[in-house]
Write an enzyme that holds these catalytic residues in place. Structure first.
Site, PDB file in Angstrom:
ATOM      1  N   CYS A 103       0.810  -1.219   0.000  1.00  0.00           N
ATOM      2  CA  CYS A 103       0.000   0.000   0.000  1.00  0.00           C
ATOM      3  C   CYS A 103       0.838   1.263   0.000  1.00  0.00           C
ATOM      4  O   CYS A 103       0.520   2.246  -0.670  1.00  0.00           O
ATOM      5  CB  CYS A 103      -0.965   0.006   1.194  1.00  0.00           C
ATOM      6  SG  CYS A 103      -0.169   0.121   2.820  1.00  0.00           S
ATOM      7  N   HIS A 142      -2.551   0.919   7.251  1.00  0.00           N
ATOM      8  CA  HIS A 142      -2.788   0.918   5.807  1.00  0.00           C
ATOM      9  C   HIS A 142      -2.885   2.354   5.314  1.00  0.00           C
ATOM     10  O   HIS A 142      -3.490   3.210   5.969  1.00  0.00           O
ATOM     11  CB  HIS A 142      -4.081   0.151   5.495  1.00  0.00           C
ATOM     12  CG  HIS A 142      -4.422   0.113   4.036  1.00  0.00           C
ATOM     13  ND1 HIS A 142      -3.619  -0.499   3.104  1.00  0.00           N
ATOM     14  CD2 HIS A 142      -5.485   0.609   3.352  1.00  0.00           C
ATOM     15  CE1 HIS A 142      -4.176  -0.390   1.896  1.00  0.00           C
ATOM     16  NE2 HIS A 142      -5.298   0.291   2.019  1.00  0.00           N
ATOM     17  N   ASP A 157      -7.989   3.850  -3.461  1.00  0.00           N
ATOM     18  CA  ASP A 157      -7.085   2.910  -2.793  1.00  0.00           C
ATOM     19  C   ASP A 157      -6.632   1.859  -3.801  1.00  0.00           C
ATOM     20  O   ASP A 157      -7.338   0.894  -4.077  1.00  0.00           O
ATOM     21  CB  ASP A 157      -7.798   2.254  -1.605  1.00  0.00           C
ATOM     22  CG  ASP A 157      -6.870   1.356  -0.799  1.00  0.00           C
ATOM     23  OD1 ASP A 157      -5.699   1.182  -1.199  1.00  0.00           O
ATOM     24  OD2 ASP A 157      -7.328   0.809   0.232  1.00  0.00           O
TER      25      ASP A 157
END
Length: 325
Positions: A103, A142, A157
């Site tokens: 991420c 995250h 995302d």
């Protein structure tokens, strides 16, 4: 008493200074040879559309090209390489070496892309839900993005991967189903905390001898993560980026992961297990096909299924009982 979830993605820190990404505001025309180039990025993700107007259609198109070209992966950890939280290093890895990332790499690079194109981008932090412990992570673990367009906020995302990867920017509204090809996603807001959920389809697994999830039949609505709208800076993630590569209970140390979204589903290699999913294959069911690879098949599979060629020897790992599906 709930058992504490293992380290998942990152443990957020908050140092007094912030890293300013100057390259994100540098004009495309003034980029010198050898520096980051938005057109080179577009070639990497096979994007040939327009990008002169920062609107939702362009954002969605670029986003979908990114998630279908850039894998979510942590293979560096299992090749004896370090993962640098540095924009140019991330660019070089993903764009020039045609690798993927987790991420903090995927969404960091996407933030640069979108800022370069004139979008209003804010970094956010979230806590991922761990179903085996029925709990969210204790700390932010995250990185995701908020993009504001025409007075509306969207969550972008591109770095969650696997079967809970969104395929389109999601409008930040509470309690409204937002159907996408992978399933129905929705946000629920309570007292300033936002929760992302996914309504899952049933799964058709021809090879029933291999388990696909800890509770495929029982689970209908899956919690994914929670977050607030408190802005974060990439510098806040620096120490945890290092920590996750070494912590014995880190999900990324105990599992080697590589997943890529496809035109109609996903494919994922976790350890030696190759899973390929076709969404809504028939009768509102997802087709799940699983195969256990031999060691000699790994390198070829990474190249053919994920377009990844590694510089160093890769050692597959799957020592954690946590399910990624």
């Amino acid at each position: 008493m709930q058992q504490k979830p293992p380290t998942a993605f990152c443990a957020l820190k908050n140092p007094a200074f912030a890293l300013q990404v100057a390259s994100a505001t540098t004009s495309m025309e003034s980029r010198s040879r050898g520096s980051m180039d938005i057109k080179e990025y577009f070639t990497r993700i096979s994007y040939r559309g327009s990008y002169g107007k920062p609107d939702l259609a362009t954002l969605t198109d670029i986003f979908q090209h990114h998630i279908r070209a850039v894998p979510f992966e942590n293979l560096s950890i299992h090749c004896g390489e370090s993962i640098e939280l540095d924009l140019e290093a991330t660019y070089n890895k993903i764009v020039r070496k045609k690798r993927g990332g987790w991420c903090m790499e995927n969404n960091y690079l996407l933030s640069w892309v979108l800022k370069t194109l004139g979008y209003d981008v804010t970094l956010l932090g979230s806590k991922v839900y761990v179903p085996e412990f029925d709990a969210y992570a204790d700390e932010i673990d995250h990185l995701l993005l908020k993009v504001v367009l025409d007075d509306k906020s969207y969550i972008v995302d591109g770095g969650f991967g696997m079967a809970y990867q969104i395929w389109q920017p999601m409008e930040l509204i509470s309690g409204t189903d937002q159907p996408q090809t992978p399933g129905v996603f929705r946000f629920v807001e309570e007292s300033g905390v936002w929760y992302l959920e996914k309504v899952k389809r049933k799964q058709w697994v021809p090879n029933q001898s291999v388990s696909t999830s800890h509770n495929v039949e029982k689970e209908v609505c899956r919690r994914v993560y929670l977050f607030t709208l408190q802005p974060q800076d990439i510098e806040d993630f620096r120490s945890c980026n290092a920590h996750l590569q070494t912590a014995p209970d880190s999900l990324f140390v105990t599992k080697s992961i590589c997943s890529l979204q496809t035109a109609d589903g996903i494919r994922a290699l976790v350890g030696w297990k190759l899973t390929e999913i076709k969404y809504n294959y028939k009768d509102n069911m997802d087709l799940v096909e699983i195969r256990i690879l031999a060691d000699e098949e790994i390198e070829k599979t990474l190249k053919e299924k994920f377009n990844i060629t590694l510089d160093k020897k890769f050692v597959p790992t799957n020592r954690s009982r946590l399910s990624l599906f």
